[in-house]
Design an enzyme around this catalytic site. Structure first.
Site, PDB file in Angstrom:
ATOM      1  N   SER A  79       0.855  -1.193   0.000  1.00 20.84           N
ATOM      2  CA  SER A  79       0.000   0.000   0.000  1.00 20.84           C
ATOM      3  C   SER A  79       0.883   1.233   0.000  1.00 20.84           C
ATOM      4  O   SER A  79       1.672   1.450   0.931  1.00 20.84           O
ATOM      5  CB  SER A  79      -0.893   0.027   1.237  1.00 20.84           C
ATOM      6  OG  SER A  79      -1.400   1.342   1.399  1.00 20.84           O
ATOM      7  N   HIS A 104      -1.227  -1.357  -4.339  1.00 14.09           N
ATOM      8  CA  HIS A 104      -2.504  -1.049  -3.676  1.00 14.09           C
ATOM      9  C   HIS A 104      -2.578   0.454  -3.399  1.00 14.09           C
ATOM     10  O   HIS A 104      -1.679   1.025  -2.770  1.00 14.09           O
ATOM     11  CB  HIS A 104      -2.585  -1.841  -2.367  1.00 14.09           C
ATOM     12  CG  HIS A 104      -3.888  -1.723  -1.646  1.00 14.09           C
ATOM     13  ND1 HIS A 104      -5.005  -2.455  -1.977  1.00 14.09           N
ATOM     14  CD2 HIS A 104      -4.249  -0.957  -0.585  1.00 14.09           C
ATOM     15  CE1 HIS A 104      -5.996  -2.155  -1.146  1.00 14.09           C
ATOM     16  NE2 HIS A 104      -5.570  -1.236  -0.296  1.00 14.09           N
ATOM     17  N   ASP A 115      -4.787   3.513  -1.812  1.00 18.39           N
ATOM     18  CA  ASP A 115      -5.842   3.806  -0.835  1.00 18.39           C
ATOM     19  C   ASP A 115      -6.391   5.214  -1.043  1.00 18.39           C
ATOM     20  O   ASP A 115      -5.718   6.200  -0.757  1.00 18.39           O
ATOM     21  CB  ASP A 115      -5.271   3.674   0.581  1.00 18.39           C
ATOM     22  CG  ASP A 115      -5.080   2.227   0.984  1.00 18.39           C
ATOM     23  OD1 ASP A 115      -6.040   1.451   0.857  1.00 18.39           O
ATOM     24  OD2 ASP A 115      -3.968   1.868   1.406  1.00 18.39           O
ATOM     25  N   MET A 123      -9.003   7.982   0.066  1.00 22.86           N
ATOM     26  CA  MET A 123      -9.787   8.346   1.269  1.00 22.86           C
ATOM     27  C   MET A 123     -10.333   9.755   1.128  1.00 22.86           C
ATOM     28  O   MET A 123      -9.655  10.640   0.596  1.00 22.86           O
ATOM     29  CB  MET A 123      -8.895   8.287   2.505  1.00 22.86           C
ATOM     30  CG  MET A 123      -8.217   6.947   2.708  1.00 22.86           C
ATOM     31  SD  MET A 123      -7.356   6.900   4.285  1.00 22.86           S
ATOM     32  CE  MET A 123      -6.556   5.301   4.168  1.00 22.86           C
ATOM     33  N   HIS A 180      -8.469   0.977  -3.908  1.00 23.42           N
ATOM     34  CA  HIS A 180      -9.371   0.738  -2.768  1.00 23.42           C
ATOM     35  C   HIS A 180     -10.050   2.053  -2.429  1.00 23.42           C
ATOM     36  O   HIS A 180      -9.420   2.959  -1.873  1.00 23.42           O
ATOM     37  CB  HIS A 180      -8.517   0.211  -1.605  1.00 23.42           C
ATOM     38  CG  HIS A 180      -9.256  -0.015  -0.324  1.00 23.42           C
ATOM     39  ND1 HIS A 180      -8.597  -0.236   0.876  1.00 23.42           N
ATOM     40  CD2 HIS A 180     -10.588  -0.061  -0.039  1.00 23.42           C
ATOM     41  CE1 HIS A 180      -9.490  -0.413   1.830  1.00 23.42           C
ATOM     42  NE2 HIS A 180     -10.704  -0.291   1.321  1.00 23.42           N
ATOM     43  N   MET A 209     -12.193   4.283  -0.326  1.00 22.73           N
ATOM     44  CA  MET A 209     -12.810   4.515   0.988  1.00 22.73           C
ATOM     45  C   MET A 209     -13.491   5.872   0.919  1.00 22.73           C
ATOM     46  O   MET A 209     -13.099   6.840   1.576  1.00 22.73           O
ATOM     47  CB  MET A 209     -11.733   4.450   2.082  1.00 22.73           C
ATOM     48  CG  MET A 209     -11.262   3.011   2.327  1.00 22.73           C
ATOM     49  SD  MET A 209      -9.669   2.939   3.178  1.00 22.73           S
ATOM     50  CE  MET A 209      -8.575   3.098   1.775  1.00 22.73           C
ATOM     51  N   MET A 256     -11.208  -6.040   5.567  1.00 21.50           N
ATOM     52  CA  MET A 256     -10.429  -5.097   6.382  1.00 21.50           C
ATOM     53  C   MET A 256     -10.115  -5.739   7.729  1.00 21.50           C
ATOM     54  O   MET A 256     -11.032  -6.147   8.459  1.00 21.50           O
ATOM     55  CB  MET A 256     -11.214  -3.801   6.618  1.00 21.50           C
ATOM     56  CG  MET A 256     -11.418  -2.932   5.402  1.00 21.50           C
ATOM     57  SD  MET A 256      -9.920  -2.475   4.492  1.00 21.50           S
ATOM     58  CE  MET A 256      -8.930  -1.718   5.773  1.00 21.50           C
ATOM     59  N   ASP A 306      -6.431  -6.580   4.265  1.00 26.11           N
ATOM     60  CA  ASP A 306      -5.849  -5.235   4.347  1.00 26.11           C
ATOM     61  C   ASP A 306      -5.873  -4.732   5.787  1.00 26.11           C
ATOM     62  O   ASP A 306      -6.941  -4.553   6.366  1.00 26.11           O
ATOM     63  CB  ASP A 306      -6.686  -4.303   3.445  1.00 26.11           C
ATOM     64  CG  ASP A 306      -6.064  -2.935   3.257  1.00 26.11           C
ATOM     65  OD1 ASP A 306      -4.981  -2.678   3.800  1.00 26.11           O
ATOM     66  OD2 ASP A 306      -6.693  -2.122   2.544  1.00 26.11           O
TER      67      ASP A 306
HETATM   68  C1  DX5 Z   1      -6.153   1.341   5.748  1.00 23.12           C
HETATM   69  C2  DX5 Z   1      -5.692   1.054   4.331  1.00 23.12           C
HETATM   70  C3  DX5 Z   1      -4.580   0.084   4.263  1.00 23.12           C
HETATM   71  C4  DX5 Z   1      -3.332   0.509   4.979  1.00 23.12           C
HETATM   72  C5  DX5 Z   1      -2.628  -0.698   5.478  1.00 23.12           C
HETATM   73  O1  DX5 Z   1      -7.302   2.095   5.721  1.00 23.12           O
HETATM   74  O2  DX5 Z   1      -6.760   0.552   3.559  1.00 23.12           O
HETATM   75  O3  DX5 Z   1      -4.307  -0.293   2.922  1.00 23.12           O
HETATM   76  O4  DX5 Z   1      -2.457   1.247   4.186  1.00 23.12           O
HETATM   77  O5  DX5 Z   1      -1.531  -0.281   6.225  1.00 23.12           O
HETATM   78  P1  DX5 Z   1      -0.786  -1.267   7.227  1.00 23.12           P
HETATM   79  O6  DX5 Z   1      -0.283  -2.404   6.414  1.00 23.12           O
HETATM   80  O7  DX5 Z   1       0.289  -0.400   7.769  1.00 23.12           O
HETATM   81  O8  DX5 Z   1      -1.800  -1.690   8.256  1.00 23.12           O
HETATM   82 ZN    ZN Z   2      -6.404  -0.419   1.484  1.00 21.20          ZN
END
Ligand code: DX5
Ligand code: ZN
Length: 235
Positions: free
Chosen positions: A13, A38, A40, A42, A71, A73, A142, A178
């Site tokens: 990620s 990956h 993320d 947000m 991903h 969010m 998750m 994840d």
């Molecule tokens: C959290 C993200 C993850 C995050 C994972 O909301 O969706 O992808 O980056 O990070 P680690 O591996 O540090 O838990």
């Molecule tokens: Zn993620």
């Protein structure tokens, strides 16, 4: 994308990468053995953090040879799905909790040409998937509450992964995990049917684009722990 298979895949990620250097970070992790990248996204609304949008995805796409795994969010997701596909997402994952019409969101992802994933927060039961199993290419479980990297793995999710693996049967649907994935936690989910492991802090810790071999060692350690767990259950 390669044809479907259930081999262990590591998806770093970039939430844990250097935000001022995403292009070089993506090239470094792929050169060091990452299977997918990956991404993320947000929105500060569905989750209490803000990252980046389609323009950033389009910019980093040029630096990714393999799979860009996006991903989302964000809520709502539907108005932005096509923009992320145009930005080069191979997989677009939406949260089951992000809107009232999950079935419609998943149809939309496929209709604009990407693979469709659905993500479940830790408190959402596996049964949320029951009537969308034939509309998806991936389930993202998750194992932390989404929003931040570096949180601890929530152990209750292992049983949920086991249930989801049974629900999927022989459908070509990936199970991606994840949150809090390390060489210690990866075996727990690999043993019950996960095949794609996202890791942010555990991949990027201790390394940089100047010392990419650290990323390589971190990726290899997670992969080897997961593959060992797979072999033990097969034996
Ligand atoms: C959290 C993200 C993850 C995050 C994972 O909301 O969706 O992808 O980056 O990070 P680690 O591996 O540090 O838990
Ligand atoms: Zn993620």
């Amino acid at each position: 994308m390669k044809p479907f298979d259930r081999s262990i895949k590591i998806a770093p990620s970039i939430l844990s990468a250097d935000f001022a250097n995403f292009g070089a970070e993506c090239r470094a992790i792929e050169a060091q053995g990452a299977d997918w990248v990956h991404v993320d996204v947000m929105d500060g609304h569905f989750v209490p953090n803000i990252t980046f949008g389609p323009a950033m995805c389009a910019a980093i796409r040029k630096h990714i040879k393999g799979v860009m795994d996006v991903h989302l969010m964000i809520a709502p997701a539907d108005p932005y799905i096509e923009a992320f596909v145009k930005a080069g997402a191979d997989i677009v994952t939406v949260h089951a909790e992000a809107g009232a019409h999950l079935d419609r969101s998943l149809q939309l992802v496929r209709s604009v040409g990407a693979r469709a994933g659905v993500s479940l927060n830790p408190s959402t039961p596996a049964s949320a998937l029951e009537f969308v199993l034939d509309r998806i290419d991936l389930v993202l479980v998750m194992t932390v509450n989404p929003g931040f990297g570096g949180q601890s793995f929530i152990g209750s999710q292992v049983e949920k992964v086991r249930q989801i693996r049974a629900m999927i049967g022989d459908r070509p649907v990936h199970i991606e995990i994840d949150g809090g994935i390390t060489p210690e936690t990866a075996p727990l989910v690999a043993a019950v049917g996960a095949d794609v492991l996202v890791a942010g802090s555990a991949v990027f810790k201790g390394g940089s684009v100047e010392t990419p071999e650290v990323y390589g060692r971190n990726i290899a350690a997670i992969r080897s722990a997961a593959e060992t767990a797979r072999r033990q259950i097969a034996a």
